[in-house]
Design an enzyme around this catalytic site. Structure first.
Site, PDB file in Angstrom:
ATOM      1  N   HIS A  64       1.927  -0.107  -9.526  1.00 30.55           N
ATOM      2  CA  HIS A  64       0.804  -0.701 -10.306  1.00 30.55           C
ATOM      3  C   HIS A  64       0.331   0.270 -11.164  1.00 30.55           C
ATOM      4  O   HIS A  64       0.091   1.434 -11.254  1.00 30.55           O
ATOM      5  CB  HIS A  64      -0.227  -1.153  -9.411  1.00 30.55           C
ATOM      6  CG  HIS A  64      -1.026  -2.282  -9.920  1.00 30.55           C
ATOM      7  ND1 HIS A  64      -1.589  -2.301 -11.194  1.00 30.55           N
ATOM      8  CD2 HIS A  64      -1.223  -3.713  -9.390  1.00 30.55           C
ATOM      9  CE1 HIS A  64      -2.403  -3.454 -11.354  1.00 30.55           C
ATOM     10  NE2 HIS A  64      -2.026  -4.152 -10.373  1.00 30.55           N
ATOM     11  N   GLY A 108       2.499   0.035  -5.255  1.00 33.99           N
ATOM     12  CA  GLY A 108       2.715  -1.259  -5.282  1.00 33.99           C
ATOM     13  C   GLY A 108       4.379  -1.500  -5.264  1.00 33.99           C
ATOM     14  O   GLY A 108       4.952  -2.445  -5.032  1.00 33.99           O
ATOM     15  N   TYR A 138      -5.914  -2.191   0.423  1.00 40.43           N
ATOM     16  CA  TYR A 138      -4.694  -3.073  -0.081  1.00 40.43           C
ATOM     17  C   TYR A 138      -4.953  -4.304   0.393  1.00 40.43           C
ATOM     18  O   TYR A 138      -5.683  -4.722   1.173  1.00 40.43           O
ATOM     19  CB  TYR A 138      -3.526  -2.412   0.647  1.00 40.43           C
ATOM     20  CG  TYR A 138      -2.170  -2.604  -0.037  1.00 40.43           C
ATOM     21  CD1 TYR A 138      -2.172  -1.964  -1.211  1.00 40.43           C
ATOM     22  CD2 TYR A 138      -1.290  -3.431   0.826  1.00 40.43           C
ATOM     23  CE1 TYR A 138      -0.937  -2.148  -1.956  1.00 40.43           C
ATOM     24  CE2 TYR A 138      -0.103  -3.645  -0.233  1.00 40.43           C
ATOM     25  CZ  TYR A 138       0.036  -3.064  -1.457  1.00 40.43           C
ATOM     26  OH  TYR A 138       1.210  -3.345  -1.997  1.00 40.43           O
TER      27      TYR A 138
HETATM   28  O1  YXS Z   1      -0.294  11.212 -19.424  1.00 38.30           O
HETATM   29  P1  YXS Z   1       0.597  10.255 -20.097  1.00 38.30           P
HETATM   30  O2  YXS Z   1       0.249   9.184 -20.996  1.00 38.30           O
HETATM   31  O3  YXS Z   1       2.071  10.799 -20.413  1.00 38.30           O
HETATM   32  O4  YXS Z   1       0.958   9.304 -18.600  1.00 38.30           O
HETATM   33  C1  YXS Z   1       1.657   9.823 -17.548  1.00 38.30           C
HETATM   34  C2  YXS Z   1       0.929   9.187 -16.223  1.00 38.30           C
HETATM   35  O5  YXS Z   1      -0.257   8.968 -16.465  1.00 38.30           O
HETATM   36  C3  YXS Z   1       1.790   7.753 -16.550  1.00 38.30           C
HETATM   37  N1  YXS Z   1       1.593   7.170 -15.040  1.00 38.30           N
HETATM   38  C4  YXS Z   1       1.147   6.094 -14.831  1.00 38.30           C
HETATM   39  N2  YXS Z   1       0.280   5.147 -15.678  1.00 38.30           N
HETATM   40  C5  YXS Z   1      -0.185   4.198 -14.919  1.00 38.30           C
HETATM   41  N3  YXS Z   1      -0.134   4.063 -13.757  1.00 38.30           N
HETATM   42  C6  YXS Z   1       0.804   4.499 -13.037  1.00 38.30           C
HETATM   43  N4  YXS Z   1       0.741   4.118 -11.761  1.00 38.30           N
HETATM   44  C7  YXS Z   1       1.508   5.730 -13.464  1.00 38.30           C
HETATM   45  N5  YXS Z   1       2.097   6.763 -13.019  1.00 38.30           N
HETATM   46  C8  YXS Z   1       2.292   7.452 -13.999  1.00 38.30           C
HETATM   47  O6  YXS Z   1       3.162   8.198 -16.777  1.00 38.30           O
HETATM   48  C9  YXS Z   1       3.001   9.416 -17.599  1.00 38.30           C
HETATM   49  C10 YXS Z   1       3.872  10.389 -16.902  1.00 38.30           C
HETATM   50  O7  YXS Z   1       3.394  10.780 -15.715  1.00 38.30           O
HETATM   51  P2  YXS Z   1       3.342  12.344 -14.877  1.00 38.30           P
HETATM   52  O8  YXS Z   1       3.352  13.176 -15.997  1.00 38.30           O
HETATM   53  O9  YXS Z   1       2.619  12.327 -13.822  1.00 38.30           O
HETATM   54  O10 YXS Z   1       5.205  12.042 -14.445  1.00 38.30           O
HETATM   55  P3  YXS Z   1       5.560  13.134 -13.236  1.00 38.30           P
HETATM   56  O11 YXS Z   1       7.169  12.695 -13.535  1.00 38.30           O
HETATM   57  O12 YXS Z   1       5.224  14.397 -13.146  1.00 38.30           O
HETATM   58  O13 YXS Z   1       5.214  12.462 -11.930  1.00 38.30           O
HETATM   59  C11 YXS Z   1       5.678  11.010 -11.687  1.00 38.30           C
HETATM   60  C12 YXS Z   1       4.885  10.651 -10.672  1.00 38.30           C
HETATM   61  C13 YXS Z   1       5.207   9.060 -10.311  1.00 38.30           C
HETATM   62  C14 YXS Z   1       5.099  11.241  -9.343  1.00 38.30           C
HETATM   63  C15 YXS Z   1       3.383  10.610 -10.971  1.00 38.30           C
HETATM   64  O14 YXS Z   1       3.135  10.099 -12.448  1.00 38.30           O
HETATM   65  C16 YXS Z   1       2.364   9.998  -9.954  1.00 38.30           C
HETATM   66  O15 YXS Z   1       2.092  10.324  -8.883  1.00 38.30           O
HETATM   67  N6  YXS Z   1       1.888   8.526 -10.488  1.00 38.30           N
HETATM   68  C17 YXS Z   1       1.135   7.925  -9.824  1.00 38.30           C
HETATM   69  C18 YXS Z   1       1.849   7.368  -8.435  1.00 38.30           C
HETATM   70  C19 YXS Z   1       0.932   6.255  -7.808  1.00 38.30           C
HETATM   71  O16 YXS Z   1      -0.174   6.872  -7.182  1.00 38.30           O
HETATM   72  N7  YXS Z   1       1.011   5.262  -7.814  1.00 38.30           N
HETATM   73  C20 YXS Z   1       0.285   3.926  -7.209  1.00 38.30           C
HETATM   74  C21 YXS Z   1      -0.438   3.227  -8.313  1.00 38.30           C
HETATM   75  S1  YXS Z   1      -1.758   2.009  -7.879  1.00 38.30           S
HETATM   76  C22 YXS Z   1      -0.732   0.885  -6.750  1.00 38.30           C
HETATM   77  O17 YXS Z   1       0.665   1.040  -6.986  1.00 38.30           O
HETATM   78  C23 YXS Z   1      -1.439   0.019  -5.893  1.00 38.30           C
HETATM   79  C24 YXS Z   1      -2.634  -0.741  -6.601  1.00 38.30           C
HETATM   80  S2  YXS Z   1      -1.728   0.790  -4.296  1.00 38.30           S
HETATM   81  O18 YXS Z   1      -2.524   1.870  -4.875  1.00 38.30           O
HETATM   82  O19 YXS Z   1      -2.769  -0.180  -3.563  1.00 38.30           O
HETATM   83  O20 YXS Z   1      -0.608   1.355  -3.868  1.00 38.30           O
END
Ligand code: YXS
Length: 256
Positions: A64, A108, A138
């Site tokens: 998400h 998500g 969730y």
């Molecule tokens: O700083 P900039 O502008 O370059 O943006 C960064 C991150 O902020 C962005 N980004 C996201 N933006 C919005 N929503 C996200 N879920 C998201 N994930 C990443 O993308 C740019 C590059 O991210 P960066 O520098 O961290 O890349 P990386 O290659 O070092 O790492 C990739 C990831 C995916 C491992 C890392 O970005 C990460 O851990 N992202 C969050 C993953 C996560 O926790 N997703 C759950 C989102 S909430 C959801 O899905 C549900 C509501 S729930 O919570 O119920 O599961």
């Protein structure tokens, strides 16, 4: 389209996430384009759909779009949330939706993979469910989706730890149908899609819809629903969710 690439050939539709800068985070705009593609494929009589990432990069989808989640005191996953709508659209699509996973899958996006009918991934793929890193309660439908696919202890391990699960383990526990070497992944996925197109689309659509209805039939009393909803409300109105979102936006670890 700005956030997805699409293709349609031999009755097989392809939707490829194309938002690398935000790791294919599932924003409302990206989801709207994905839904539009599904509607187009449905109108064209698609017999299978492949859901993939356009870049064979490290991340299939970061889940998400956190920037679009409420910061506090509001249900972050309401029924009409774009991601919830996409999950229902994939489950209701009248032909198999095949997930082709390369890279890591988060939050998500894991629910999206598990909403697909068949899942193939390459050996370095990982799967993590992360609401507890945000203090996010969730959704009931999401938890039921996981429960209908995986043993309860695996669901609890994924949700309580938020740790990524390897492709090998994901195949063993049943998240994926097959792990395929990267060089063979595309052929394996589209080979299955081609096979499906040679079978009765009507019989497949009927079986898919029947399986959807039966797997979602969890009869609960209204008071039980209200009890469960209140459990979630206490969390999304509580300090952990406020801290979890703030920490993500401030790019720091949360302190729960
Ligand atoms: O700083 P900039 O502008 O370059 O943006 C960064 C991150 O902020 C962005 N980004 C996201 N933006 C919005 N929503 C996200 N879920 C998201 N994930 C990443 O993308 C740019 C590059 O991210 P960066 O520098 O961290 O890349 P990386 O290659 O070092 O790492 C990739 C990831 C995916 C491992 C890392 O970005 C990460 O851990 N992202 C969050 C993953 C996560 O926790 N997703 C759950 C989102 S909430 C959801 O899905 C549900 C509501 S729930 O919570 O119920 O599961």
């Amino acid at each position: 389209m700005a956030f997805v690439k699409t293709a349609f050939a031999d009755s097989v539709g392809t939707i490829a996430f194309d938002r690398e800068a935000k790791r294919n985070a599932l924003s409302a705009d990206l989801i709207a384009e994905t839904m539009a593609a599904l509607a187009d494929f449905r109108a064209r009589g698609a017999r299978a759909v492949v859901l993939r990432s356009s870049a064979n990069g490290k991340v299939w989808s970061a889940g998400h779009d956190v920037d679009e989640l409420p910061h506090a005191d509001v249900d972050p996953l309401p029924y009409n949330d774009p991601l919830e709508q996409l999950l229902r659209a994939v489950k209701a699509f009248p032909a198999p939706v095949i997930a082709m996973v390369n890279g890591s899958v988060w939050g998500g996006a894991c629910d999206l993979v598990l909403s697909c009918d068949i899942v193939y991934c390459e050996p370095t793929a990982t799967f993590a469910v992360t609401p507890v890193t945000l203090g996010l309660p969730y959704s009931m439908s999401g938890l039921l989706n996981f429960m209908s696919r995986l043993p309860l202890n695996i669901v609890k391990e994924m949700f309580f730890s938020a740790e990524p699960i390897s492709a090998e383990r994901a195949e063993f526990v049943g998240i994926v149908n097959r792990v395929v070497p990267s060089a063979e992944l595309e052929e394996a996925v589209y080979g299955m899609a081609r096979t499906v197109t040679t079978r009765s689309g009507a019989a497949i659509a009927s079986a898919k819809e029947t399986l959807r209805v039966l797997s979602e039939s969890a009869p609960i009393a209204p008071t039980t629903f209200e009890y469960l909803h209140n459990l979630r409300r206490e969390v999304y109105c509580g300090p952990d969710y406020r801290e979890g979102i703030a920490a993500f936006l401030e790019k720091r670890k949360p302190r729960f």
